[in-house]
Design an enzyme around this catalytic site. Structure first.
Site, PDB file in Angstrom:
ATOM      1  N   CYS A   1       0.870  -1.182   0.000  1.00 23.59           N
ATOM      2  CA  CYS A   1       0.000   0.000   0.000  1.00 23.59           C
ATOM      3  C   CYS A   1       0.906   1.231   0.000  1.00 23.59           C
ATOM      4  CB  CYS A   1      -0.969  -0.026   1.180  1.00 23.59           C
ATOM      5  SG  CYS A   1      -0.188   0.000   2.802  1.00 23.59           S
TER       6      CYS A   1
ATOM      7  N   ASN B   1       2.305   1.418   4.395  1.00 22.36           N
ATOM      8  CA  ASN B   1       2.607   0.129   5.065  1.00 22.36           C
ATOM      9  C   ASN B   1       2.319   0.186   6.570  1.00 22.36           C
ATOM     10  OD1 ASN B   1       5.456  -2.024   5.706  1.00 22.36           O
ATOM     11  ND2 ASN B   1       3.433  -2.644   5.094  1.00 22.36           N
TER      12      ASN B   1
ATOM     13  N   CYS C   1      -1.428   0.595   7.365  1.00 24.27           N
ATOM     14  CA  CYS C   1      -2.869   0.277   7.459  1.00 24.27           C
ATOM     15  C   CYS C   1      -3.215  -0.955   6.611  1.00 24.27           C
ATOM     16  CB  CYS C   1      -3.718   1.474   7.028  1.00 24.27           C
ATOM     17  SG  CYS C   1      -3.507   2.948   8.056  1.00 24.27           S
ATOM     18  N   ARG C   2      -3.398  -0.756   5.305  1.00 26.87           N
ATOM     19  CA  ARG C   2      -3.964  -1.820   4.474  1.00 26.87           C
ATOM     20  C   ARG C   2      -3.031  -3.007   4.270  1.00 26.87           C
ATOM     21  NH1 ARG C   2      -5.090   2.103  -0.341  1.00 26.87           N
ATOM     22  NH2 ARG C   2      -3.254   3.034   0.674  1.00 26.87           N
ATOM     23  N   SER C   3      -1.777  -2.743   3.884  1.00 29.04           N
ATOM     24  CA  SER C   3      -0.923  -3.902   3.557  1.00 29.04           C
ATOM     25  C   SER C   3      -0.538  -4.728   4.784  1.00 29.04           C
ATOM     26  CB  SER C   3       0.293  -3.491   2.719  1.00 29.04           C
ATOM     27  OG  SER C   3       1.131  -2.591   3.385  1.00 29.04           O
TER      28      SER C   3
ATOM     29  N   ASP D   1      -8.002   3.708   0.808  1.00 27.46           N
ATOM     30  CA  ASP D   1      -7.157   4.152   1.923  1.00 27.46           C
ATOM     31  C   ASP D   1      -8.041   4.557   3.114  1.00 27.46           C
ATOM     32  OD1 ASP D   1      -5.372   5.359   3.591  1.00 27.46           O
ATOM     33  OD2 ASP D   1      -4.545   6.716   2.080  1.00 27.46           O
TER      34      ASP D   1
HETATM   35  P1  4NP Z   1      -1.812   2.727   4.103  1.00 29.75           P
HETATM   36  O1  4NP Z   1      -2.483   4.059   4.700  1.00 29.75           O
HETATM   37  O2  4NP Z   1      -1.247   3.116   2.754  1.00 29.75           O
HETATM   38  O3  4NP Z   1      -2.968   1.806   3.990  1.00 29.75           O
HETATM   39  O4  4NP Z   1      -0.759   2.290   5.099  1.00 29.75           O
HETATM   40  C1  4NP Z   1      -1.814   5.283   4.812  1.00 29.75           C
HETATM   41  C2  4NP Z   1      -0.950   5.483   5.860  1.00 29.75           C
HETATM   42  C3  4NP Z   1      -0.321   6.702   5.998  1.00 29.75           C
HETATM   43  C4  4NP Z   1      -0.556   7.698   5.075  1.00 29.75           C
HETATM   44  C5  4NP Z   1      -1.413   7.484   4.021  1.00 29.75           C
HETATM   45  C6  4NP Z   1      -2.046   6.262   3.879  1.00 29.75           C
HETATM   46  N1  4NP Z   1       0.088   8.951   5.236  1.00 29.75           N
HETATM   47  O5  4NP Z   1      -0.187   9.855   4.413  1.00 29.75           O
HETATM   48  O6  4NP Z   1       0.890   9.139   6.155  1.00 29.75           O
END
Ligand code: 4NP
Length: 165
Positions: free
Chosen positions: A10, A13, A15-17, A129
């Protein structure tokens, strides 16, 4: 080196992944493939390298009976060689992975959207996201990942059968 490695990708790294990593690892265990298949995860961005999973992601996982010890990593182009299946959570992650590819085909042929393994999902469907939303978004992410799990395992089994012996 495991026979087969899956890398979930993602943006951050956190949340989703990591959620996909925990869920797919459990699917792999339940399929009896833990000795042959490893699951890991990475982000295309480096903002959170070294961080734990987001506390909402972790709470959602723990509430559903999964566990995860996590330190966020940034995807390295060398990992195109180490992973047999690279699962992008959304179209933006997918495009970023293609941009990182050193060679179209060799690097990109095993990059897929995770939800392409969910037979009920529309073509091109994404895991959105959840970072700027609430707990509902994390529960939806978990449900989407779970719906893709059986398809991922089937895909791995086919690969292992085709390369056996
Ligand atoms: P992820 O979510 O891609 O699912 O881990 C996010 C985590 C952090 C951010 C964006 C999306 N950020 O902008 O910090």
């Amino acid at each position: 080196m495991p026979t087969y490695r899956i890398t979930c990708v993602c943006l951050g790294n956190i949340c989703r992944s990591p959620m996909a990593e925990a869920v797919l690892r459990r699917h792999v265990q339940h399929a009896g493939l833990a000795g042959q298949v490893e699951v890991d995860s990475a982000g295309t961005a480096g903002y959170h390298v070294g961080d734990d999973a987001d506390r909402r992601a972790l709470a959602t996982l723990l509430g559903a009976g999964y566990d995860l010890a996590h330190r966020a990593r940034k995807f390295d182009a060398d990992w195109f060689d180490q992973s047999h299946l690279i699962l992008a959570m959304d179209q933006s992650n997918y495009a970023d992975l293609l941009d990182l590819a050193r060679e179209v085909g060799a690097d990109t042929g095993h990059v897929r959207l995770l939800r392409s393994f969910d037979p009920t999902a529309d073509p091109g469907a994404e895991v959105p996201d959840p970072y700027y939303g609430g707990a509902d978004g994390f529960r939806e992410v978990l449900a989407m990942i779970e719906r893709a799990g059986a398809g991922v395992v089937d895909h791995v089994r086919s690969h292992l059968a085709a390369t056996a012996g």
